[in-house]
Design an enzyme around this catalytic site. Structure first.
Site, PDB file in Angstrom:
ATOM      1  N   SER A  99       2.989   2.699   2.086  1.00 16.17           N
ATOM      2  CA  SER A  99       2.298   2.630   1.127  1.00 16.17           C
ATOM      3  C   SER A  99       2.891   3.008  -0.329  1.00 16.17           C
ATOM      4  O   SER A  99       4.134   2.825  -0.602  1.00 16.17           O
ATOM      5  CB  SER A  99       1.081   3.289   1.209  1.00 16.17           C
ATOM      6  OG  SER A  99      -0.100   2.984   0.263  1.00 16.17           O
ATOM      7  N   ASP A 158      -4.272  -6.638   5.695  1.00 17.98           N
ATOM      8  CA  ASP A 158      -4.219  -5.218   5.020  1.00 17.98           C
ATOM      9  C   ASP A 158      -5.051  -5.636   3.747  1.00 17.98           C
ATOM     10  O   ASP A 158      -4.931  -6.567   2.964  1.00 17.98           O
ATOM     11  CB  ASP A 158      -2.800  -4.969   4.424  1.00 17.98           C
ATOM     12  CG  ASP A 158      -2.722  -3.714   3.793  1.00 17.98           C
ATOM     13  OD1 ASP A 158      -3.743  -3.165   3.283  1.00 17.98           O
ATOM     14  OD2 ASP A 158      -1.562  -3.225   3.938  1.00 17.98           O
ATOM     15  N   HIS A 188      -3.961  -1.814   6.698  1.00 19.68           N
ATOM     16  CA  HIS A 188      -2.979  -0.976   5.942  1.00 19.68           C
ATOM     17  C   HIS A 188      -2.508   0.150   6.921  1.00 19.68           C
ATOM     18  O   HIS A 188      -1.277   0.718   6.821  1.00 19.68           O
ATOM     19  CB  HIS A 188      -3.737  -0.282   4.733  1.00 19.68           C
ATOM     20  CG  HIS A 188      -2.915   0.473   3.608  1.00 19.68           C
ATOM     21  ND1 HIS A 188      -1.987  -0.398   3.120  1.00 19.68           N
ATOM     22  CD2 HIS A 188      -3.048   1.579   3.351  1.00 19.68           C
ATOM     23  CE1 HIS A 188      -1.485   0.140   2.243  1.00 19.68           C
ATOM     24  NE2 HIS A 188      -1.932   1.652   2.342  1.00 19.68           N
TER      25      HIS A 188
END
Length: 269
Positions: A97, A220, A248
């Site tokens: 991320s 996601d 995610h």
């Protein structure tokens, strides 16, 4: 656990596992989490003989909280000093991320110093949609996250912990993710969140000149899958590994499949 001082005397919390192992892997967490999110990757990596290094960005986990220094340039600078302090060379840099965005900034700003391979896990080269860039999330979505970070951080952490997963998980697992997010400082959560909304790492993509693997869950809800497809299109000779049933937190949703793909990448070449 050790603490490495970077510019300004800021202490960055770093954990090394199997320091005498070969093929080092340095893993960078996402927002607003910390290095504990990689708990379930440690055993497979260590069993394969890797030296594993995890760290907390400033303002997160056990690292110092500062009033400023949450730009990607500064976070990449902190990373560079950690790499130097540990004498890392020919290592794999893996970022999840926001950690993936910092990894990309590191590749450009420091010419990928010491990096042999790059792994981007649900990474965000540019989080928010803008003119000529229809990928990622609408600015209004990021604004809502920042508003919660400023006014109701517990609600933000609860929302993120639920949005992390696409596969079924126990209530205890979801609660543990929420606790990890809550352990971050309010200052770090808000100011790093602003960097995520505002910064644009697209120019950093062309600086990547090492073998790159892009791992991304097709379900996601935090960083949509189209970000991964865009990223692959911009990094020469990169490989995209879609995880069909992952969100995610892809390395928690489909851990066996993730490890089946991730571990061979670490040893190829």
């Amino acid at each position: 656990m050790q603490y490495i001082r970077v510019n300004g005397g800021v202490k960055i919390a770093v954990q090394q596992y199997n320091p005498s192992g070969s093929r080092p892997v340095l893993m960078l967490h996402g927002w607003p989490l910390n290095q504990n999110i990689f708990e379930y990757q440690l055993e497979p990596l260590l069993s394969a003989g890797h030296r594993v290094i995890t760290m907390d960005f400033r303002g997160f986990g056990r690292s110092d909280v500062t009033c400023d220094g949450y730009s990607y340039n500064q976070l990449a600078g902190d990373l560079y000093q950690v790499v130097h302090a540990l004498g890392l060379y020919r290592f794999t840099l893996a970022g999840h991320s926001m950690g993936g965005a910092v990894a990309l900034r590191y590749m450009r700003r420091f010419h990928g110093y010491g990096v042999k391979r790059l792994a981007l896990l649900a990474a965000v080269p540019c989080l928010t949609q803008r003119e000529g860039y229809p990928y990622g999330v609408a600015k209004e979505v990021a604004d809502r996250w920042l508003s919660l970070a400023a006014t109701d951080r517990p609600q933000l952490c609860e929302s993120i912990s639920k949005a992390m997963f696409a596969a079924p998980h126990s209530k205890a697992m979801i609660r543990s993710m929420e606790q990890i997010a809550l352990s971050a400082s309010g200052v770090g959560t808000l100011r790093a969140g602003r960097s995520m909304e505002e910064e644009d790492c697209r120019p950093d993509l062309e600086a990547v000149q090492v073998p790159t693997a892009i791992f991304h869950g097709k379900e996601d809800r935090v960083t949509p899958f189209d970000l991964a497809e865009y990223t692959q299109s911009q990094i020469k000779d990169s490989a995209l590994y879609p995880l069909e049933h992952s969100g995610h937190g892809l390395f928690c949703d489909e851990p066996e499949l993730f490890h089946q793909q991730f571990l061979p990448f670490l040893t190829n070449g």
